[in-house]
Design an enzyme around this catalytic site. Structure first.
Site, PDB file in Angstrom:
ATOM      1  N   HIS A 178      29.002  36.140  29.524  1.00 47.10           N
ATOM      2  CA  HIS A 178      29.528  37.220  28.685  1.00 47.10           C
ATOM      3  C   HIS A 178      30.930  37.605  29.155  1.00 47.10           C
ATOM      4  O   HIS A 178      31.164  37.838  30.340  1.00 47.10           O
ATOM      5  CB  HIS A 178      28.572  38.407  28.763  1.00 47.10           C
ATOM      6  N   ASN A 193      36.178  42.209  25.163  1.00 48.99           N
ATOM      7  CA  ASN A 193      34.713  42.173  25.229  1.00 48.99           C
ATOM      8  C   ASN A 193      34.166  42.392  23.819  1.00 48.99           C
ATOM      9  O   ASN A 193      34.238  43.495  23.284  1.00 48.99           O
ATOM     10  CB  ASN A 193      34.235  43.274  26.193  1.00 48.99           C
ATOM     11  N   CYS A 235      25.039  43.413  24.730  1.00 45.94           N
ATOM     12  CA  CYS A 235      25.786  42.224  25.172  1.00 45.94           C
ATOM     13  C   CYS A 235      24.873  41.055  25.562  1.00 45.94           C
ATOM     14  O   CYS A 235      25.353  39.936  25.754  1.00 45.94           O
ATOM     15  CB  CYS A 235      26.716  42.579  26.326  1.00 45.94           C
TER      16      CYS A 235
HETATM   17  N1  COA Z   1      44.457  52.785  32.111  1.00 46.79           N
HETATM   18  C1  COA Z   1      44.881  53.404  33.212  1.00 46.79           C
HETATM   19  N2  COA Z   1      44.061  54.038  34.074  1.00 46.79           N
HETATM   20  C2  COA Z   1      42.751  54.019  33.794  1.00 46.79           C
HETATM   21  C3  COA Z   1      42.239  53.388  32.659  1.00 46.79           C
HETATM   22  C4  COA Z   1      43.141  52.754  31.792  1.00 46.79           C
HETATM   23  N3  COA Z   1      42.758  52.114  30.687  1.00 46.79           N
HETATM   24  N4  COA Z   1      40.896  53.535  32.643  1.00 46.79           N
HETATM   25  C5  COA Z   1      40.572  54.245  33.730  1.00 46.79           C
HETATM   26  N5  COA Z   1      41.708  54.542  34.427  1.00 46.79           N
HETATM   27  C6  COA Z   1      41.823  55.294  35.664  1.00 46.79           C
HETATM   28  C7  COA Z   1      40.682  56.214  35.925  1.00 46.79           C
HETATM   29  O1  COA Z   1      40.813  57.423  35.224  1.00 46.79           O
HETATM   30  C8  COA Z   1      40.775  56.405  37.423  1.00 46.79           C
HETATM   31  O2  COA Z   1      41.750  57.348  37.670  1.00 46.79           O
HETATM   32  P1  COA Z   1      41.548  58.437  38.837  1.00 46.79           P
HETATM   33  O3  COA Z   1      41.424  57.634  40.099  1.00 46.79           O
HETATM   34  O4  COA Z   1      42.786  59.250  38.741  1.00 46.79           O
HETATM   35  O5  COA Z   1      40.296  59.161  38.476  1.00 46.79           O
HETATM   36  C9  COA Z   1      41.304  55.063  37.919  1.00 46.79           C
HETATM   37  O6  COA Z   1      41.852  54.400  36.759  1.00 46.79           O
HETATM   38  C10 COA Z   1      40.249  54.193  38.523  1.00 46.79           C
HETATM   39  O7  COA Z   1      39.109  54.223  37.677  1.00 46.79           O
HETATM   40  P2  COA Z   1      37.858  53.380  37.992  1.00 46.79           P
HETATM   41  O8  COA Z   1      36.853  53.611  36.918  1.00 46.79           O
HETATM   42  O9  COA Z   1      37.442  53.572  39.413  1.00 46.79           O
HETATM   43  O10 COA Z   1      38.485  51.927  37.856  1.00 46.79           O
HETATM   44  P3  COA Z   1      37.794  50.569  38.163  1.00 46.79           P
HETATM   45  O11 COA Z   1      38.570  49.837  39.180  1.00 46.79           O
HETATM   46  O12 COA Z   1      36.324  50.741  38.368  1.00 46.79           O
HETATM   47  O13 COA Z   1      38.001  49.805  36.777  1.00 46.79           O
HETATM   48  C11 COA Z   1      36.776  49.261  34.809  1.00 46.79           C
HETATM   49  C12 COA Z   1      37.473  50.359  35.593  1.00 46.79           C
HETATM   50  C13 COA Z   1      36.241  49.848  33.528  1.00 46.79           C
HETATM   51  C14 COA Z   1      37.797  48.180  34.489  1.00 46.79           C
HETATM   52  C15 COA Z   1      35.646  48.681  35.699  1.00 46.79           C
HETATM   53  O14 COA Z   1      34.844  49.730  36.190  1.00 46.79           O
HETATM   54  C16 COA Z   1      34.790  47.720  34.960  1.00 46.79           C
HETATM   55  O15 COA Z   1      35.230  46.666  34.608  1.00 46.79           O
HETATM   56  N6  COA Z   1      33.507  48.051  34.732  1.00 46.79           N
HETATM   57  C17 COA Z   1      32.632  47.210  33.953  1.00 46.79           C
HETATM   58  C18 COA Z   1      32.934  47.440  32.501  1.00 46.79           C
HETATM   59  C19 COA Z   1      32.291  46.444  31.615  1.00 46.79           C
HETATM   60  O16 COA Z   1      32.500  45.277  31.758  1.00 46.79           O
HETATM   61  N7  COA Z   1      31.513  46.923  30.653  1.00 46.79           N
HETATM   62  C20 COA Z   1      30.882  46.139  29.696  1.00 46.79           C
HETATM   63  C21 COA Z   1      29.763  45.394  30.274  1.00 46.79           C
HETATM   64  S1  COA Z   1      28.891  44.612  28.998  1.00 46.79           S
END
Ligand code: COA
Length: 319
Positions: free
Chosen positions: A242, A272, A101
């Site tokens: 980004h 993304n 990215c």
């Molecule tokens: N739909 C519904 N639930 C989902 C899900 C989806 N698409 N993806 C994950 N969950 C669930 C998880 O399984 C978890 O459930 P649990 O509590 O029963 O285990 C719950 O949602 C919370 O997961 P968590 O990973 O703590 O959520 P979060 O608030 O951290 O959000 C992201 C997840 C991925 C949105 C967040 O971590 C994020 O944005 N990270 C950066 C990702 C990114 O930008 N990557 C590219 C960078 S270049």
């Protein structure tokens, strides 16, 4: 952008997720997905043709072509020579660069260095991805985030005044986080074999770690770059970061104290797109009139590696 739009409602049919979860956690409402017969070079070539058209440039006047991509058509050859041939740039110097990215930022820096040193006169830098091909469509944690697309910019020597074009850059990496966002198999460490689980040939992510890294580095890299340039966030007319997640951009812009009206956001429509996200956001900013001649633009890329890169540009459109 590919024609095909994939909405959150469609993803609800594929994995256990909801439009409400995706929008509230990421800001993404829909994304573009390449057609079965479209690969990264097809998207890249379309972006380059559009760029040549918009700038009124003859393909033969381009002497350097860099494609930033994580998802090349083949392990090798690189995409760039193929894109050069597709767009009529005969015998152009052409290669790919991969910093995921942050790749487009590295491409800008490389092209700028080559143009400033006289090694190239006119460079095209493309960010292009077909991430849908390395997505695990059963993994709700990643398949709702990533998407396909391509964007391109031109960098040329104009003998211009100091302080125009690329004003400064800030780059870095931290390989200790290499497995926080990666495709485990398919490289020389773990070649794909019949025993390789499908999930290991796809994007895997430690979302919380990446979120923490992204919000921190977006602010730190921007601040280091501005300090080195003797500027502050108040000097920035537009921030094109980004397009990973709306919450990351919200957190960072609040901590930096930049007005939200100056922060380009198109991830609601595009998701993304990794190295394509910054040039696609730039194109949107040009088309909507957010990006005007003479604007000081702060671009920030961050992602797998872990890597980051910020570039400060005094924008000089040719059109
Ligand atoms: N739909 C519904 N639930 C989902 C899900 C989806 N698409 N993806 C994950 N969950 C669930 C998880 O399984 C978890 O459930 P649990 O509590 O029963 O285990 C719950 O949602 C919370 O997961 P968590 O990973 O703590 O959520 P979060 O608030 O951290 O959000 C992201 C997840 C991925 C949105 C967040 O971590 C994020 O944005 N990270 C950066 C990702 C990114 O930008 N990557 C590219 C960078 S270049």
């Amino acid at each position: 952008m590919p024609q095909r739009v994939m909405t959150n409602a469609e993803l609800e049919e594929m994995v256990d997720t909801s439009d409400e979860w995706i929008v509230s956690r990421t800001g993404i409402r829909e994304r573009r997905i390449a057609a079965d017969d479209q690969a990264t070079t097809d998207l890249a070539a379309e972006a380059v043709r559009d760029l040549l058209r918009r700038t009124g440039t003859d393909a033969s006047d381009v002497d350097l072509l860099i494609v930033a991509t994580t998802t090349p058509d083949y392990p090798f050859p690189p995409c760039a020579p193929i894109v050069g041939t597709m767009t009529g740039m005969d015998h152009v110097a052409a290669y790919d660069t991969n910093a995921v990215c942050s790749g487009f930022m590295y491409g800008i820096a490389q092209a700028t260095g080559m143009v400033e040193s006289g090694m190239a006169r006119r460079a095209v830098v493309v960010g292009a991805e077909t991430l849908s091909r390395i997505m695990n469509w059963d993994d709700r944690a990643t398949c709702v985030l990533f998407a396909d697309g391509a964007g391109a910019v031109m960098i040329e020597a104009d003998g211009g005044e100091p302080g125009t074009g690329v004003v400064g850059v800030e780059f870095g990496s931290d390989g200790t986080g290499f497995a926080d966002l990666w495709v485990p198999a398919g490289g020389t460490r773990s070649p794909v074999s019949p025993q390789t689980p499908h999930a290991d040939t796809c994007i895997q992510m430690n979302g919380r770690e990446v979120f923490r890294f992204a919000t921190r580095i977006l602010v730190e890299s921007s601040q280091r770059l501005l300090a080195e340039a003797g500027m502050t966030i108040a000097d920035v007319d537009l921030m094109v970061a980004h397009q990973a997640n709306e919450r990351i951009l919200d957190h960072a812009s609040e901590r930096m104290g930049i007005d939200r009206a100056k922060v380009v956001m198109n991830l609601d429509r595009l998701g993304n797109t990794s190295s394509a996200s910054i040039p696609l956001a730039l194109a949107d900013a040009v088309d909507t009139g957010m990006l005007e001649e003479g604007a000081l633009v702060l671009m920030v890329g961050f992602g797998a590696g872990l890597t980051w890169g910020s570039v400060l540009v005094r924008w000089e459109p040719r059109t």
